[in-house]
Design an enzyme around this catalytic site. Structure first.
Site, PDB file in Angstrom:
ATOM      1  N   LYS A 168       0.892  -1.166   0.000  1.00 32.09           N
ATOM      2  CA  LYS A 168       0.000   0.000   0.000  1.00 32.09           C
ATOM      3  C   LYS A 168       0.927   1.212   0.000  1.00 32.09           C
ATOM      4  CE  LYS A 168      -4.147   1.573   2.403  1.00 32.09           C
ATOM      5  NZ  LYS A 168      -5.018   1.781   1.266  1.00 32.09           N
TER       6      LYS A 168
HETATM    7  C1  LIG Z   1      -6.500  -0.284  -3.893  1.00 31.01           C
HETATM    8  C2  LIG Z   1      -7.207  -0.823  -2.690  1.00 31.01           C
HETATM    9  N1  LIG Z   1      -7.743  -2.049  -2.745  1.00 31.01           N
HETATM   10  C3  LIG Z   1      -8.382  -2.582  -1.692  1.00 31.01           C
HETATM   11  C4  LIG Z   1      -8.523  -1.879  -0.511  1.00 31.01           C
HETATM   12  C5  LIG Z   1      -9.222  -2.509   0.662  1.00 31.01           C
HETATM   13  O1  LIG Z   1      -8.285  -2.817   1.657  1.00 31.01           O
HETATM   14  P1  LIG Z   1      -8.658  -2.818   3.206  1.00 31.01           P
HETATM   15  O2  LIG Z   1      -9.841  -3.683   3.339  1.00 31.01           O
HETATM   16  O3  LIG Z   1      -7.461  -3.383   3.878  1.00 31.01           O
HETATM   17  O4  LIG Z   1      -8.947  -1.423   3.589  1.00 31.01           O
HETATM   18  C6  LIG Z   1      -7.984  -0.608  -0.418  1.00 31.01           C
HETATM   19  C7  LIG Z   1      -8.110   0.173   0.815  1.00 31.01           C
HETATM   20  O5  LIG Z   1      -7.185   0.256   1.560  1.00 31.01           O
HETATM   21  C8  LIG Z   1      -7.302  -0.061  -1.525  1.00 31.01           C
HETATM   22  O6  LIG Z   1      -6.778   1.165  -1.470  1.00 31.01           O
END
Ligand SMILES: Cc1ncc(COP(=O)(O)O)c(C=O)c1O
Length: 311
Positions: free
Chosen positions: A157
């Protein structure tokens, strides 16, 4: 945005308006940062951070993937976050830890630039709107493909990677939709611009696998577990674009958005155009887990200690 009073910056609590960086901060120029999006909920047992350790572990791994050793342990960041929430007097909030290459070194070789760490917290409502959570949102497949593992690291991320999501979000927003769906480099369904995606088909829940360039979402993992606990079958497999249009139900999951039904994709109504029974059952069970109303998932909630009264 809803400002809070204090932000945590490199070990200090600083007033919100004074949490500043130099314009030559490395991460501002080259996107050399990693971050998390976490939520704390007002639960019957007090303010609690949802899957806090898992988020901090993903932060540590994202940093490591970009050769950024975290100057604080996840445990130190966890207590700093607790203290920050308490000092800001928030009962529920969004939490944004950020680790980035700081000021002192320009150019693409970053290893001598310092690593700065900040944590911000603020009140943030439903990312895709309360109405979206109830009635479902309209989504469009973006012409931008999700970043692939041959150029970047979908599992991380990382700040710079979000230019991909931003392009998709702007494109679909300008076209009048509430969210973008990105395909992966092969043309299979990947995820939303900030959410993972699920299809309900003939009673089975399908979701793209890790190899489809998804972010390994913590909400995704949690919702898969809740679904299996409800006796539902969840299968991780590649999903073709047309399977979205033909789905019985569609929904997205993410920390900011939580669990949101999708009622339309590319102007195709999903079944009746209203959230379906599997989505609604899962949404209710997941909301119970988030808000501390489900004993079964109590260990997903990290309670923020109440500070001792000052004498
Ligand atoms: C590109 C992306 N995909 C999926 C998610 C979902 O991830 P999470 O459930 O850990 O927030 C996020 C959010 O953080 C994201 O930015």
């Amino acid at each position: 945005m809803n400002q809070a009073e204090l932000i945590w910056m490199n070990g200090e609590f600083v007033p919100w308006d004074e949490a500043k960086v130099h314009v030559l901060t490395h991460g501002l120029h080259y996107g050399t940062g990693v971050f998390e999006g976490i939520r704390a909920y007002d639960t019957p047992r007090g303010t609690a951070v949802f899957r806090h350790q898992e988020h901090l572990e993903r932060l540590r791994r994202s940093a490591e993937l970009y050769y950024m050793p975290l100057p604080y342990t996840p445990e130190q960041l966890r207590s700093a976050t607790h203290e920050l929430i308490a000092r800001n007097g928030l009962r529920s909030c969004y939490i944004r830890p950020l680790v980035f290459r700081g000021y002192g070194q320009m150019g693409l070789f970053p290893l001598e630039a310092p690593i700065d760490v900040t944590i911000a917290v603020w009140e943030w409502g439903a990312y895709l709107g309360d109405e979206g959570k109830q009635k479902g949102i309209r989504a469009k497949v973006s012409s931008w493909r999700r970043i692939g593992p041959d150029a970047l690291i979908p599992h991380a991320k990382a700040t710079g990677q979000y230019l991909n999501s931003v392009l998709a979000k702007i494109e679909t927003h300008k076209a009048g939709y509430e969210e973008a769906i990105l395909l992966d480099g092969r043309g299979f369904v990947c995820e939303g611009s900030g959410e993972n995606l699920f299809v309900v088909s003939d009673g089975t829940i399908l979701t793209p696998p890790q190899s489809a360039s998804i972010l390994d979402g913590i909400s995704r993992r949690s919702v898969i577990q809740v679904a299996r606990d409800l006796g539902l079958e969840v299968v991780e497999r590649d999903i073709a674009r047309a399977e979205l249009y033909l789905a019985d139900e569609l929904f997205m999951t993410g920390t900011a958005a939580e669990l949101v039904p999708v009622r339309e994709v590319d102007d195709h109504a999903i079944a009746s155009g209203r959230p379906g029974p599997v989505t609604l059952a899962l949404q209710a069970a997941y909301e119970d887990a988030l808000h501390g109303r489900a004993e079964r998932y109590a260990d997903w909630l990290d309670l923020v200690p109440v500070p001792a009264p000052s004498t």
